[in-house]
Enzyme design. Structure first.
Site, PDB file in Angstrom:
ATOM      1  N   GLN A   1       0.826  -1.214   0.000  1.00  0.00           N
ATOM      2  CA  GLN A   1       0.000   0.000   0.000  1.00  0.00           C
ATOM      3  C   GLN A   1       0.856   1.258   0.000  1.00  0.00           C
ATOM      4  O   GLN A   1       0.606   2.191  -0.757  1.00  0.00           O
ATOM      5  CB  GLN A   1      -0.925   0.002   1.223  1.00  0.00           C
ATOM      6  CG  GLN A   1      -1.814   1.244   1.310  1.00  0.00           C
ATOM      7  CD  GLN A   1      -2.737   1.201   2.511  1.00  0.00           C
ATOM      8  OE1 GLN A   1      -2.826   0.181   3.211  1.00  0.00           O
ATOM      9  NE2 GLN A   1      -3.439   2.287   2.775  1.00  0.00           N
ATOM     10  N   ASP A   2       1.861   1.294   0.846  1.00  0.00           N
ATOM     11  CA  ASP A   2       2.726   2.474   0.958  1.00  0.00           C
ATOM     12  C   ASP A   2       4.185   2.044   0.838  1.00  0.00           C
ATOM     13  O   ASP A   2       4.604   1.086   1.489  1.00  0.00           O
ATOM     14  CB  ASP A   2       2.524   3.177   2.300  1.00  0.00           C
ATOM     15  CG  ASP A   2       1.085   3.638   2.482  1.00  0.00           C
ATOM     16  OD1 ASP A   2       0.589   4.338   1.585  1.00  0.00           O
ATOM     17  OD2 ASP A   2       0.474   3.275   3.504  1.00  0.00           O
ATOM     18  N   PRO A   3       4.984   2.747   0.052  1.00  0.00           N
ATOM     19  CA  PRO A   3       6.416   2.425  -0.051  1.00  0.00           C
ATOM     20  C   PRO A   3       7.154   2.870   1.201  1.00  0.00           C
ATOM     21  O   PRO A   3       6.711   3.757   1.927  1.00  0.00           O
ATOM     22  CB  PRO A   3       6.861   3.227  -1.279  1.00  0.00           C
ATOM     23  CG  PRO A   3       5.912   4.385  -1.329  1.00  0.00           C
ATOM     24  CD  PRO A   3       4.598   3.857  -0.842  1.00  0.00           C
TER      25      PRO A   3
END
Length: 210
Positions: A151-153
């Site tokens: 979802q998020d790096p």
């Protein structure tokens, strides 16, 4: 016996079929030695074959990584500081599949945005340039078996390496990856890895954790 003796060159100059017949009747040890080569080849275990394929894939991945690193280094030395996105994808199989994609309007707009952020942005951009397409440069298109999307790096220094949830050796395993390890351990009984580098997952031909 002297009249029937042949030199090595005379023997090799005989037709192949004649050499085989002669050796089959008079020199069984030579035939057995040739057969033993076939047996040795057949005796390579499936595990050894997987290891050989893994080493080839790893070497290919490291070659691609070096190509990207060299491009970024040359751009930095030249005072440019930026390499166009399409030049950072070097894996041949993906270049073939994505042929012409970087020339489309959306890709050009994205490339301009990334270039501006790297050169003039107020915050660091992760992963480093040479790792932007690390996932594609590491795994050839025809070897893709599964895709992991996060979802998020990772946004901490030294964490992001272009592979979802992966961090370099020596970096603390993030909580999200630790949870993935726990789920895999519970589901299939694999031992927990000691680091968060998932490069082996990206290059191996079968799924395992070591």
């Amino acid at each position: 016996m002297a009249a029937s003796a042949k030199t090595l060159m005379e023997f090799l100059q005989q037709p192949a079929a004649k050499r085989i017949r002669r050796e089959s009747s008079s020199s069984p040890p030579l035939v057995r030695s040739v057969s033993s080569l076939d047996d040795a080849s057949a005796s390579i275990s499936s595990e050894q074959k997987l290891r050989m394929n893994f080493n080839k894939a790893l070497a290919r991945s490291k070659r691609n990584l070096k190509l990207c690193s060299d491009k970024v280094s040359k751009a930095t030395d030249a005072g440019i500081g930026y390499v166009k996105l399409e030049e950072l994808l070097v894996e041949e199989t993906w270049l073939e599949v994505l042929s012409g994609e970087f020339q489309k309007p959306y890709a050009k707009k994205l490339s301009e945005f990334v270039e501006n952020e790297i050169c003039h942005g107020s915050v660091p951009v992760y992963p480093p340039q040479h790792l932007i397409f690390n996932a594609l440069n590491t795994t050839p298109f025809d070897q893709v078996k599964a895709v992991i999307i996060g979802q998020d790096p990772y946004h901490g220094p030294g964490q992001a390496m272009g592979l979802s949830f992966s961090v370099p050796n020596g970096v603390k395993v993030p909580s999200s990856l630790a949870n993935i390890y726990k789920e895999i351990q519970q589901d299939v009984g694999c031992s927990m890895p000691s680091n968060g580098n998932l490069e082996k997952w990206a290059v191996q031909v079968t799924f395992c954790i070591s």
